[in-house]
Scaffold this motif. Structure first.
Motif, PDB file in Angstrom:
ATOM      1  N   GLY A   1      -1.629 -49.042  45.382  1.00  0.00           N
ATOM      2  CA  GLY A   1      -1.162 -49.892  44.294  1.00  0.00           C
ATOM      3  C   GLY A   1      -1.204 -51.371  44.574  1.00  0.00           C
ATOM      4  N   GLU A   2      -1.463 -51.760  45.809  1.00  0.00           N
ATOM      5  CA  GLU A   2      -1.486 -53.183  46.159  1.00  0.00           C
ATOM      6  C   GLU A   2      -2.920 -53.718  46.057  1.00  0.00           C
ATOM      7  N   PRO A   3      -3.115 -54.842  45.330  1.00  0.00           N
ATOM      8  CA  PRO A   3      -4.475 -55.367  45.163  1.00  0.00           C
ATOM      9  C   PRO A   3      -4.855 -56.371  46.252  1.00  0.00           C
ATOM     10  N   PHE A   4      -6.086 -56.303  46.684  1.00  0.00           N
ATOM     11  CA  PHE A   4      -6.626 -57.255  47.663  1.00  0.00           C
ATOM     12  C   PHE A   4      -7.996 -57.696  47.177  1.00  0.00           C
ATOM     13  N   TRP A   5      -8.221 -58.983  47.123  1.00  0.00           N
ATOM     14  CA  TRP A   5      -9.499 -59.513  46.634  1.00  0.00           C
ATOM     15  C   TRP A   5     -10.201 -60.261  47.745  1.00  0.00           C
TER      16      TRP A   5
ATOM     17  N   ASP B   1     -12.390 -61.377  52.947  1.00  0.00           N
ATOM     18  CA  ASP B   1     -11.476 -62.061  53.878  1.00  0.00           C
ATOM     19  C   ASP B   1     -10.073 -61.475  53.846  1.00  0.00           C
ATOM     20  N   ARG B   2      -9.833 -60.516  52.958  1.00  0.00           N
ATOM     21  CA  ARG B   2      -8.526 -59.860  52.955  1.00  0.00           C
ATOM     22  C   ARG B   2      -8.509 -58.594  53.801  1.00  0.00           C
TER      23      ARG B   2
ATOM     24  N   PRO C   1      -8.249 -58.196  56.995  1.00  0.00           N
ATOM     25  CA  PRO C   1      -7.140 -58.172  57.967  1.00  0.00           C
ATOM     26  C   PRO C   1      -5.792 -57.862  57.311  1.00  0.00           C
ATOM     27  N   GLN C   2      -5.589 -58.335  56.083  1.00  0.00           N
ATOM     28  CA  GLN C   2      -4.329 -58.018  55.399  1.00  0.00           C
ATOM     29  C   GLN C   2      -4.284 -56.534  55.037  1.00  0.00           C
TER      30      GLN C   2
ATOM     31  N   ARG D   1      -3.353 -54.662  58.119  1.00  0.00           N
ATOM     32  CA  ARG D   1      -1.914 -54.733  58.459  1.00  0.00           C
ATOM     33  C   ARG D   1      -1.084 -53.942  57.455  1.00  0.00           C
ATOM     34  N   TRP D   2      -1.508 -53.960  56.180  1.00  0.00           N
ATOM     35  CA  TRP D   2      -0.812 -53.197  55.144  1.00  0.00           C
ATOM     36  C   TRP D   2      -0.794 -51.714  55.488  1.00  0.00           C
TER      37      TRP D   2
ATOM     38  N   PHE E   1       4.005 -55.062  54.663  1.00  0.00           N
ATOM     39  CA  PHE E   1       4.631 -56.265  55.198  1.00  0.00           C
ATOM     40  C   PHE E   1       4.979 -57.209  54.067  1.00  0.00           C
TER      41      PHE E   1
END
Lengths: 200, 200
Positions: A180-184, A187-188, A190-191, A194-195, A200
């Motif tokens: 459910g969490e969006p990443f665009w 370069d995301r 690494p996030q 970690r997610w 976090f």
């Protein structure tokens, strides 16, 4: 509780989505996740955001010409900026949907081969002979590829995929949704990593 | 051979530039570099690229609302999205230029305090009383701040800084130049770090 896949919305004409395509499976595997590949077209997305293609924007186009090969080197993958760029990608996308419908493992292979054909070898993936050549290496017949590209149900499914992406908030490519969490953006990654290690 | 500083073009209204401002000095220090802070205004930059502010674009605005606090958590820094957003920042920028002209170490302190005031405490940094309050904590008199903000030479210098950024290819903020190589975005910090370890 079954874990959900990492959903990746991608356009075959997006160089940053190509870069992401080279990384996401290993990342997902490190966290016992699978990847759900959703082919989309960026044109309708940019129509919603009201933005021009980055390559059509002064300053951004020049920046991308530096950033893309450097980002590829950073990730350790080959990259050659193709000409023409960008190109229509609906035909290549429909073949993805056809292979996914057949639950064929060739779907993912097709994705990687189309990206490689365009962003490594500079072949024009909007042209059917290019797609036929890619298919030939995978034992897919040209007539079959042509039939999929012309199939109304697959055309409609591609439109639905684009709409699904927009509904999921896709503002560019690559666009990921993880639980459910969006990443665009590539370069995301690494996030995303970690997610997956723990929100976090 | 003397090493050149890391040049950072920033607008006080850019949340991603705020995030970068919390990281760049430590990164530079790890590589025996200094930071050259160049205040700019993003309005004229977006006029060149022809893009709307991200916050004015459907889908991107919603994405940023998720991405910004998450990116701040990823970097381990506080963040509260301010209202109003964005705000004019030329007054705060002129004070930077005045302090830099005086070669005052307060210039960098001012930058961090203005960013913190806006993106952590939600104070409207376009308003002179906010700038006066920030200055009071640094023994800068309100009348002095007012005089700098009205000084024609500093207004002209800010215009020149914006022009310098555009000439350097600035397509958004934060925008870095390291030994002639451009990097755009707080998400390029890992690439800057590797660049400083040895060009790649």
């Amino acid at each position: 509780m079954p874990v959900s896949p990492i959903t990746l919305y991608f356009d075959f004409s997006s160089p940053y989505a190509y870069l992401a395509s080279t990384q996401i499976e290993a990342l997902a595997a490190r966290h016992q996740r699978s990847v759900e590949w959703v082919p989309v077209l960026l044109g309708p997305v940019f129509a919603v955001t009201g933005s021009k293609l980055p390559v059509q924007q002064p300053l951004k186009a020049e920046y991308m010409a530096r950033d893309l090969p450097r980002s590829a080197r950073f990730l350790g993958v080959p990259y050659q900026h193709p000409q023409p760029f960008p190109v229509p990608t609906q035909q290549a996308a429909r073949v993805v949907l056809a292979l996914q419908r057949a639950q064929s493992p060739l779907a993912v292979e097709w994705i990687h081969k189309v990206y490689e054909s365009y962003f490594v070898h500079g072949r024009d993936i909007s042209q059917m002979p290019t797609l036929h050549a890619i298919g030939a290496g995978m034992r897919l017949e040209a007539a079959q590829i042509d039939a999929w590209c012309a199939e109304p149900a697959l055309k409609e499914q591609l439109r639905a995929s684009v709409e699904r992406g927009i509904q999921a908030g896709m503002c560019g490519a690559p666009y990921f949704v993880v639980d459910g969490e969006p990443f665009w953006g590539v370069d995301r990654l690494p996030q995303i990593e970690r997610w997956l290690q723990g929100r976090f």
